[in-house]
Structure formats: C-alpha cells, structure tokens
Scaffold this motif. Structure first.
Motif, mmCIF file in Angstrom:
data_model
loop_
_atom_site.group_PDB
_atom_site.id
_atom_site.type_symbol
_atom_site.label_atom_id
_atom_site.label_comp_id
_atom_site.label_asym_id
_atom_site.label_seq_id
_atom_site.Cartn_x
_atom_site.Cartn_y
_atom_site.Cartn_z
ATOM 1 N N VAL A 1 5.093 9.762 1.107
ATOM 2 C CA VAL A 1 4.357 8.532 0.818
ATOM 3 C C VAL A 1 5.255 7.339 1.118
ATOM 4 O O VAL A 1 6.332 7.206 0.549
ATOM 5 N N ASP A 2 4.827 6.514 2.043
ATOM 6 C CA ASP A 2 5.566 5.290 2.370
ATOM 7 C C ASP A 2 4.912 4.114 1.671
ATOM 8 O O ASP A 2 3.718 4.126 1.424
ATOM 9 N N THR A 3 5.718 3.104 1.408
ATOM 10 C CA THR A 3 5.136 1.855 0.937
ATOM 11 C C THR A 3 5.130 0.881 2.104
ATOM 12 O O THR A 3 6.153 0.673 2.758
ATOM 13 N N ARG A 4 3.957 0.348 2.393
ATOM 14 C CA ARG A 4 3.813 -0.559 3.528
ATOM 15 C C ARG A 4 3.395 -1.915 2.983
ATOM 16 O O ARG A 4 2.521 -2.003 2.125
ATOM 17 N N THR A 5 4.042 -2.955 3.461
ATOM 18 C CA THR A 5 3.724 -4.291 2.963
ATOM 19 C C THR A 5 3.069 -5.104 4.070
ATOM 20 O O THR A 5 3.571 -5.143 5.189
ATOM 21 N N LEU A 6 1.948 -5.703 3.758
ATOM 22 C CA LEU A 6 1.234 -6.509 4.740
ATOM 23 C C LEU A 6 1.113 -7.934 4.220
ATOM 24 O O LEU A 6 0.880 -8.148 3.031
ATOM 25 N N LEU B 1 0.849 -1.181 0.000
ATOM 26 C CA LEU B 1 0.000 0.000 0.000
ATOM 27 C C LEU B 1 0.886 1.233 0.000
ATOM 28 O O LEU B 1 1.925 1.250 0.650
ATOM 29 N N ARG B 2 0.468 2.221 -0.755
ATOM 30 C CA ARG B 2 1.139 3.527 -0.675
ATOM 31 C C ARG B 2 0.417 4.339 0.387
ATOM 32 O O ARG B 2 -0.761 4.631 0.255
ATOM 33 N N VAL B 3 1.106 4.646 1.446
ATOM 34 C CA VAL B 3 0.470 5.291 2.579
ATOM 35 C C VAL B 3 1.041 6.690 2.785
ATOM 36 O O VAL B 3 2.216 6.835 3.105
ATOM 37 N N PRO B 4 0.234 7.738 2.590
ATOM 38 C CA PRO B 4 0.743 9.081 2.843
ATOM 39 C C PRO B 4 0.756 9.368 4.347
ATOM 40 O O PRO B 4 -0.130 8.949 5.054
ATOM 41 N N ARG B 5 1.776 10.062 4.794
ATOM 42 C CA ARG B 5 1.793 10.507 6.192
ATOM 43 C C ARG B 5 2.524 11.845 6.256
ATOM 44 O O ARG B 5 3.201 12.235 5.299
ATOM 45 N N LEU B 6 2.377 12.529 7.378
ATOM 46 C CA LEU B 6 3.077 13.801 7.549
ATOM 47 C C LEU B 6 4.424 13.542 8.203
ATOM 48 O O LEU B 6 4.511 12.810 9.185
ATOM 49 N N ASP B 7 5.483 14.140 7.644
ATOM 50 C CA ASP B 7 6.788 13.987 8.292
ATOM 51 C C ASP B 7 6.996 15.103 9.320
ATOM 52 O O ASP B 7 6.092 15.897 9.585
ATOM 53 N N ASP B 8 8.191 15.155 9.917
ATOM 54 C CA ASP B 8 8.457 16.108 11.002
ATOM 55 C C ASP B 8 8.301 17.556 10.541
ATOM 56 O O ASP B 8 8.025 18.443 11.334
ATOM 57 N N ARG B 9 8.548 17.786 9.221
ATOM 58 C CA ARG B 9 8.450 19.152 8.718
ATOM 59 C C ARG B 9 7.033 19.480 8.262
ATOM 60 O O ARG B 9 6.791 20.536 7.679
ATOM 61 N N GLY B 10 6.091 18.561 8.472
ATOM 62 C CA GLY B 10 4.712 18.835 8.105
ATOM 63 C C GLY B 10 4.433 18.624 6.628
ATOM 64 O O GLY B 10 3.455 19.122 6.092
ATOM 65 N N ARG B 11 5.318 17.909 5.966
ATOM 66 C CA ARG B 11 5.087 17.629 4.539
ATOM 67 C C ARG B 11 4.520 16.226 4.407
ATOM 68 O O ARG B 11 4.805 15.350 5.205
ATOM 69 N N VAL B 12 3.762 16.035 3.340
ATOM 70 C CA VAL B 12 3.245 14.700 3.098
ATOM 71 C C VAL B 12 4.323 13.868 2.414
ATOM 72 O O VAL B 12 4.895 14.285 1.414
#
Lengths: 102, 316
Positions: free
Chosen positions: B167-172, B154-165
């Motif tokens: 996109v991580d890839t998460r494997t389940l 899954l491509r999962v967007p999240r906010l990093d420390d600087r407040g930017r989005v």
C-alpha cells in the motif's frame, strides 16, 4: 505525473455515473447492479442498462446495500429497506444540523 | 509491526467454530455500524473487526494465521519469516485490493500475497481497467465561493515485483473549482487505480462535504445564515450589511415589523454555481442588555408607553 503537479477537478452533474463506473467505484459487478435495479433498490430507471445514470447518492446506496448483504447475509429487499431508513436518518440529521440542534 | 490478535478483535476463543465467528462478527458489525453506532471510534473498530473477520472466516487464511501466530502476544513486535507461507495455498485472495487498503500493515504483509501471474478465479477487482477510487474531501464553506486547493492523500494498493500487495500513500494537489455543493462529485480523470497491462487507469471520484461552520450552513446551492438584528432594526426596518463567505459584503433590507424566526431570501447570493443558489437569512432579534441607567430608563418608558403584551393571542 509528479506529486506536486496541480490537478483540476471537474464538477459532475447530479446523475453522472454509468453502470460500469458505479460498479467499479463500489467493487461490485455490473450484473449485481442490474439485479438490484430490477429488485427496486435504486431509483426508477428505464431503458437499456447502458443508458442508466447514477448519482453520488446511488453510489453510497450501492455501498451500503453491498455491506449489509455481505455482513448480515441480508436479502436484497431487506438491505434496500435498511438503506432507505439510513438515508432518512441522514436527511433528518442534516435538518437538525441546519437548525443548529446537532 | 505489531502482532494482531484477531481472536480478541472478535472476542472469540481460538477454538471457536466458523458459526461462532460469524455470530460474533455480526454482533460487532451491528454494534459498530458507522451509520448508527454511538460508540467512540466506531469506524476504527469496524475496520479492525472487518480485518479480523476477513482472516478468521476464511479457513485457509485462518490456518495460516494460527500456524504463524503460535507464541506471539498481541502488540508484540512481529516479523514474518521470509518463506512463512510455504505450504499454504490461497485459492482465492478473497479480499479486494480496495478493501485491503483499509486494513493494517500486518494484514497486508501476511495476506497481500496474490499470485505473481495475475488474478486467479473470482477476483473482480482485477479488471484490465483500473478501478475508480472514491474518496471524500472536506471543504470549508468559503471554498465553495472562492474555489480551493486541497492536498489529498490516498492509500493506493499495488502489486510489487514479488506479486504481493503493498500500500503506497499518494498525495495529489487538487484545484477544486468554485461553485461546488454538498454531496457533489468531482472527477479527476486518470487518477484512480492504475490499470493492469494495457488497461487505462480509472478515474478518481471525490465527493464534496463541508465542515460545520459557526456562521454558514449549506443546503444544495443555498447558503443559510443567521442575521442578528437590533429590536429597532426589526421594528422600523433597516438596511444592514451582511458579510459573505467570499469576503464580500452585501446590503440587505430588513422589512418593517420583522420578527425572530422570519426568513429573508436574497436571490442569487448563495453558492456561485450555474445557476447560483440563494442566500437565506434567519432573522434573530437580539435584545440589548439593560446594563446601565439610561438603558433601564428606555426599557421602562417602553413598558409604560407601548402597552405591549407578547403573550396576548395573535401577537409575536
């Protein structure tokens, strides 16, 4: 949770999503869904919104209707009509596949 | 990271008006609509067009993009200066995090900036509870009979420390129980987008679809197969073996006088759901080739002795 953990999926019955779950899964507000249910864009639902249950078909429908409204400024009734036609095309394509013709 | 020319994605000039951009977008949205498009790569093109429109239809993003893009050619390697967005104030992120996951790294790098302090007005994706994720999972028909282990990325967007989005890839690794059917949804509790603050994570919803298979077709809980039979099996009736997707074998009785196109139903031998579906067998009579003298002789004696006209009315 580690990536190599194994998750067991739970099968959901046909109509299983609450209005909040549906709204969340297609990034719309619950008000948007209420408005479209009232406009007849989804299968007939009665009772309070909190008791409504939606299926995966409704989920696709909500996404389609939302995309049609956003991309083409379609009024909800036109978006629902296009969604009806697209669903019919899907059903006919599925029949072709089953008959080995596609 | 390659520089993206959003104007050429939409096929408009750099000085196009907002109205021109909207028109061009609608024309392309019609052309590449994933449900009806006959174009190759329609889905990929649609994503590109959506991304270009997300930038060029928003005056603030367009101005920032124009400012930054001066001197860049499409495909040229591109690094934004660290303070590139100084002087531009984005009043509304405009694009939801789930949509941003579909866009390119170029977009995410430029416009993933969302105020570090959290959501600003109108961004509905920033509920306290994480949004549900929704993904399709493709299975083989055999998986409905045996269950399956699937790795889902899954491509999962999240906010990093600087407040930017970002996109991580998460494997389940997901164990899919047996008995699933086409279009069914399955839920992985707590595996959707993470919540903000104290909010709990949403659920991950997977929608099951089956790959086309040369032998098996699925409809709801029912399994469809073609059953090839010899002319004598069809004419005289027979008990023949049928291999099921789970590797098991059942014996099926062909009724006497069966013809091609006849459908046989074996109750309870479809997808092992609760209740189980049925197995439907489409009879197909296969004619042996008259490839040697003995076979020819048999056909000739049938032609002589049976006096059979397949084109006579009420026959076949």
């Amino acid at each position: 949770m580690r990536d190599d953990d194994i998750l067991t999926a739970i099968m959901l019955e046909e109509a299983c999503l609450s209005i909040e779950e549906l709204a969340s899964a297609c990034a719309v507000s619950t008000e948007w869904i209420v408005r479209h249910v009232e406009a007849g864009a989804f299968s007939t639902l009665s009772g309070a919104a909190a008791d409504w249950r939606f299926s995966s078909r409704d989920l696709w429908r909500a996404r389609r209707v939302r995309a049609l409204e956003r991309d083409f400024d379609a009024v909800p009734e036109l978006a629902a009509l296009v969604a009806d036609l697209l669903e019919e095309v899907d059903a006919l394509r599925a029949r072709l596949r089953r008959a080995g013709l596609a | 990271m390659d520089f993206k020319d959003y104007y050429s994605s939409l096929g408009v000039a750099r000085d196009a008006t907002a109205e021109d951009i909207k028109k061009a977008f609608r024309k392309l949205a019609r052309k590449y609509h994933p449900d009806v498009s006959k174009e190759k790569n329609a889905e990929a093109r649609m994503k590109e067009v959506n991304e270009a429109y997300a930038v060029l239809s928003d005056p603030e993003k367009r101005a920032a993009y124009d400012h930054l893009g001066q001197g860049y050619q499409p495909g040229q390697d591109f690094r934004p200066p660290p303070d590139w967005d100084a002087g531009f104030e984005f009043s509304d992120p405009g694009v939801s995090r789930s949509e941003a996951a579909d866009f390119s790294d170029f977009f995410t790098e430029l416009f993933g900036r969302i105020g570090r302090d959290g959501p600003r007005g109108g961004e509905r994706d920033f509920h306290a509870q994480g949004g549900d994720h929704h993904a399709k999972v493709l299975l083989d028909p055999e998986d409905a009979f045996r269950g399956a282990m699937r790795q889902i990325s899954l491509r999962v967007p999240r906010l990093d420390d600087r407040g930017r989005v970002v996109v991580d890839t998460r494997t389940l690794n997901v164990q899919i129980p047996k008995g699933v059917r086409e279009g069914q949804m399955i839920r992985l509790a707590g595996q959707g987008a993470p919540g903000m603050g104290e909010g709990k994570a949403g659920d991950l919803l997977l929608e099951v679809h089956f790959r086309l298979h040369p032998r098996f077709r699925m409809e709801g809980r029912d399994l469809y197969m073609t059953l090839r039979v010899a002319p004598w099996e069809a004419a005289l009736g027979a008990i023949v073996p049928v291999l099921l997707p789970d590797g098991g074998e059942i014996k099926v009785r062909i009724p006497e006088g069966a013809q091609s196109g006849r459908r046989l139903r074996v109750r309870g031998k479809g997808i092992p759901a609760d209740p189980p579906g049925d197995l439907l067998l489409d009879v197909q009579v296969v004619v042996p080739p008259a490839s040697n003298a003995r076979a020819r002789e048999l056909y000739e004696s049938m032609a002589r002795d049976l006096a059979f006209d397949p084109r006579a009315e009420n026959e076949g």
